[in-house]
Design a protein around this motif. Structure first.
Motif, short mmCIF file in Angstrom:
data_model
loop_
_atom_site.label_atom_id
_atom_site.label_comp_id
_atom_site.label_asym_id
_atom_site.label_seq_id
_atom_site.Cartn_x
_atom_site.Cartn_y
_atom_site.Cartn_z
N LEU A 515 -50.38 -116.57 50.38
CA LEU A 515 -49.77 -117.04 51.64
C LEU A 515 -49.98 -116.00 52.75
CD1 LEU A 515 -46.38 -118.71 50.59
CD2 LEU A 515 -48.57 -119.81 51.11
N ASP A 516 -51.15 -115.44 52.77
CA ASP A 516 -51.56 -114.44 53.74
C ASP A 516 -52.61 -115.08 54.65
OD1 ASP A 516 -51.16 -111.93 54.55
OD2 ASP A 516 -52.20 -110.93 52.89
N PRO A 517 -52.63 -114.90 55.94
CA PRO A 517 -51.72 -114.10 56.76
C PRO A 517 -50.35 -114.75 56.92
CG PRO A 517 -53.30 -115.27 58.13
CD PRO A 517 -53.70 -115.54 56.71
N SER A 518 -49.37 -113.89 56.85
CA SER A 518 -48.00 -114.36 56.86
C SER A 518 -47.50 -114.54 58.30
CB SER A 518 -47.16 -113.30 56.15
OG SER A 518 -45.82 -113.61 56.19
N PRO A 519 -46.95 -115.72 58.62
CA PRO A 519 -46.41 -115.89 59.98
C PRO A 519 -45.21 -114.96 60.22
CG PRO A 519 -46.58 -118.00 58.82
CD PRO A 519 -46.82 -116.93 57.81
N ASP A 520 -44.86 -114.77 61.48
CA ASP A 520 -43.66 -113.98 61.81
C ASP A 520 -42.45 -114.90 61.69
OD1 ASP A 520 -45.30 -111.84 62.40
OD2 ASP A 520 -45.45 -112.38 64.52
N TYR A 521 -41.95 -115.03 60.47
CA TYR A 521 -40.89 -116.02 60.23
C TYR A 521 -39.66 -115.78 61.11
CZ TYR A 521 -43.71 -117.11 56.12
OH TYR A 521 -44.74 -117.46 55.28
N GLU A 522 -39.41 -114.51 61.44
CA GLU A 522 -38.22 -114.21 62.26
C GLU A 522 -38.29 -114.89 63.63
OE1 GLU A 522 -40.55 -112.17 61.31
OE2 GLU A 522 -41.13 -110.76 62.88
N MET A 523 -39.54 -115.12 64.09
CA MET A 523 -39.69 -115.76 65.41
C MET A 523 -39.27 -117.23 65.36
SD MET A 523 -40.91 -113.29 67.16
CE MET A 523 -41.99 -113.61 68.52
#
Ligand SMILES: Cc1ncc(C[n+]2csc(CCOP(=O)(O)OP(=O)(O)O)c2C)c(N)n1
Length: 568
Positions: A515-523
């Protein structure tokens, strides 16, 4: 008593009845089939009449998980309504989860209008032809206890009462009702129904006394009895009864693949989460609400060991194959069965042997705790973070008013759940996408508690995060999401290597797990008005957790920690 109310339509009578039967929420993902229902909602809202509160949930995966989460905390079934065949198809994974976890849900879907003309609700958009199916309930039938289509107004009370009664009768589970638009749109002026309902509600049940006596004799006579529990904590009152039984026998409890708090983790007879190392030494095994007490392909108890199975349905009748033996199978309400077993075995046990066993297991309990603490200490400075350390830090912030909903990656050895109903994890069916919605449902059910959803990055994506963050904000359900982000579906990699440990995939790399590249889930959480942080430093995690919890509890906003963990 008969109650008569003024209504405008069958849809309105339906809402009146749901509210009268105690349904508090309708988790909905709407479409053209909802038209009469939404009209009825508008009228009743304008007039201040009782209604199940409608919650707009912009994905069916989230809607079913919310209903599941609400019911797992309260025990009270709610309604999910989705749009015809297409919404039902999206919801199905959640229904499969609920079915295997015995969670009652009144699952409903509209039918596309059946008629091409003749009713005010007849077809009037192009999808109405293509959205009809020969057997709409067919796709869900294997995983619901009952399905029916509301055929006319006169049967409304019978149908709704039967649906709710069947969902709640043990073994509990979802039922499915389809609602044609023409029937909902029928004009009516009055609706008469019995209030309260007189629909049968089967009482809790106990196994036959002879069977309980036989099981008690086996347990009391055992040299080395062990208890394996998986889902008895679905009923929080079953937790103290399991404690009494374990204490009466001096027997350890293995909380194996536990879906709930079955046994307080700080109890000296709580022996962790894996019974496998102790299977060979056991002479009597008490298997409590456990569909899979061991893997026959890996390790089984000795053939001469006696097995007692305690469950609502010890056959797990809806599973096509399951062959775990039972010398005594005690079908009934586990809380009552365990209580009866404790009462029947207490006078039969050898008190000295029980005390000796207990001392031995208490030593093992302490040894396990020390080993688990050492495991976390050993990785506390690792960067990217180790999941054991993330779990330990989370464990530290739990109090008796916290509920954790875990869908992958919280290591249960690193937290100490003591309070019944404070920990929940995915249904045995394992349909991913449950965690975010279930946590929101739990928060709706327990607004005064702090709810934390712990999920893998894979599970987070399966949980339709935008829908979940939307509902968190719109319905004011502030919870903390912790993403254990290992940039992978590790479960998939592990499974591949377990089947062929020295095969091509082991040598050249496992495909389809990355699951790379990992999105910026915090956004994603920030985009919905929440607090979001990325955590890459193990030392910074405790403070990040404290900050996020403050946002959730004081500002009453959702928060998400994207914790960057080691990639497997
Ligand atoms: C609906 C659904 N699709 C696929 C799977 C198969 N599956 C099981 S675990 C898993 C990966 C979960 O990933 P993550 O949450 O990141 O946890 P990790 O495995 O990395 O610990 C997948 C894809 C499933 N259980 N459910």
């Amino acid at each position: 008593m008969t109650k008569q109310v003024v209504v405008e339509s069958a849809a309105e009578a339906y809402l009146e009845l749901l509210a009268a039967r105690g349904v508090e929420y309708l988790f909905a993902n709407a479409g053209t089939d909802f038209a009469p229902l939404l009209e009825a909602y508008a009228r009743r809202q304008a007039q201040g009449q009782p209604l199940p509160r409608p919650i707009t949930v912009p994905h069916e995966i989230t809607a079913t998980a919310m209903a599941y989460g609400y019911t797992m905390v309260t025990g009270r079934p709610q309604v999910v309504m989705v749009h015809v065949i297409v919404g039902a198809a999206n919801a199905l994974g959640g229904i499969i989860n609920a079915a295997r976890a015995n969670v009652p849900i009144l699952f409903t879907a509209g039918r596309t209008p059946l008629t091409e003309a003749g009713s005010r609700a007849s077809r009037n958009v192009h999808i109405h032809w293509a959205q009809e199916s020969f057997d709409q309930a067919g796709m869900a039938r294997e995983f619901v206890k009952w399905d029916y289509e509301l055929k006319n107004f006169d049967q409304l009370e019978t149908v709704v009462d039967r649906a709710l009664a069947l969902a709640q009768a043990e073994p509990q589970g979802p039922v499915y009702l389809t609602l044609p638009r023409e029937v909902l749109a029928e004009r009516h002026e009055h609706f008469e129904y019995a209030d309260p309902t007189r629909a049968p509600r089967p009482s809790p049940s106990l196994p036959a006394p002879e069977a309980v006596a036989e099981a008690a004799r086996l347990l009391a006579g055992a040299r080395n009895p062990i208890i394996i529990a998986k889902a008895s904590g679905r009923d929080p009152k079953a937790v103290p009864t399991l404690e009494r039984l374990a204490e009466a026998l001096g027997a350890p409890v293995f909380d194996q693949n536990h879906l709930y708090v079955n046994f307080p983790q700080n109890h000296p007879l709580h022996m962790g989460f894996d019974a496998a190392p102790h299977l060979e030494a056991a002479d009597v095994l008490l298997v409590v609400e456990s569909d899979v007490p061991w893997f026959p392909n890996v390790k089984s108890p000795r053939p001469e060991a006696k097995v007692i199975q305690v469950a609502v349905d010890p056959l797990f009748s809806r599973y096509p194959i399951r062959s775990f033996p039972a010398d005594v199978a005690l079908a009934g309400t586990p809380r009552l069965t365990l209580e009866a077993l404790a009462a029947a075995s207490t006078p039969l046990v050898d008190a000295k042997a029980v005390a000796e066993r207990r001392r031995r297991w208490e030593t093992e309990h302490a040894r396990l705790r020390e080993a688990w603490a050492a495991k976390a200490r050993a990785v506390q400075s690792d960067r990217p973070l180790d999941m054991a350390w993330v779990s330990r830090c989370l464990g530290e912030v739990l109090d008796d008013r916290t509920i954790v909903v875990n869908e992958y990656d919280l290591d249960p050895t690193q937290a100490c759940f003591r309070v019944p109903g404070s920990f929940f994890t995915t249904s045995a069916a394992g349909g991913l996408g449950w965690g975010l919605g279930a946590a929101l449902g739990a928060k709706l059910a327990a607004p005064d508690k702090t709810v934390i959803a712990t999920v893998g990055d894979g599970s987070y994506i399966f949980g339709v995060p935008i829908a979940a963050h939307f509902v968190s904000r719109a319905a004011q359900l502030p919870i903390l999401f912790v993403v254990f982000n290992n940039q992978a579906w590790n479960a998939v990699k592990r499974a591949t290597l377990s089947v062929t440990p020295d095969g091509w995939a082991a040598r050249t790399g496992v495909p389809l797990y990355d699951l790379d590249p990992s999105p910026d889930y915090e956004m994603i959480c920030r985009a919905a008005g929440g607090h979001g942080e990325r955590v890459e430093d193990p030392e910074a995690l405790p403070e990040a957790l404290a900050r996020a919890l403050k946002v959730v509890t004081e500002e009453r906003r959702q928060a998400l920690l994207n914790v960057i963990c080691k990639k497997p």
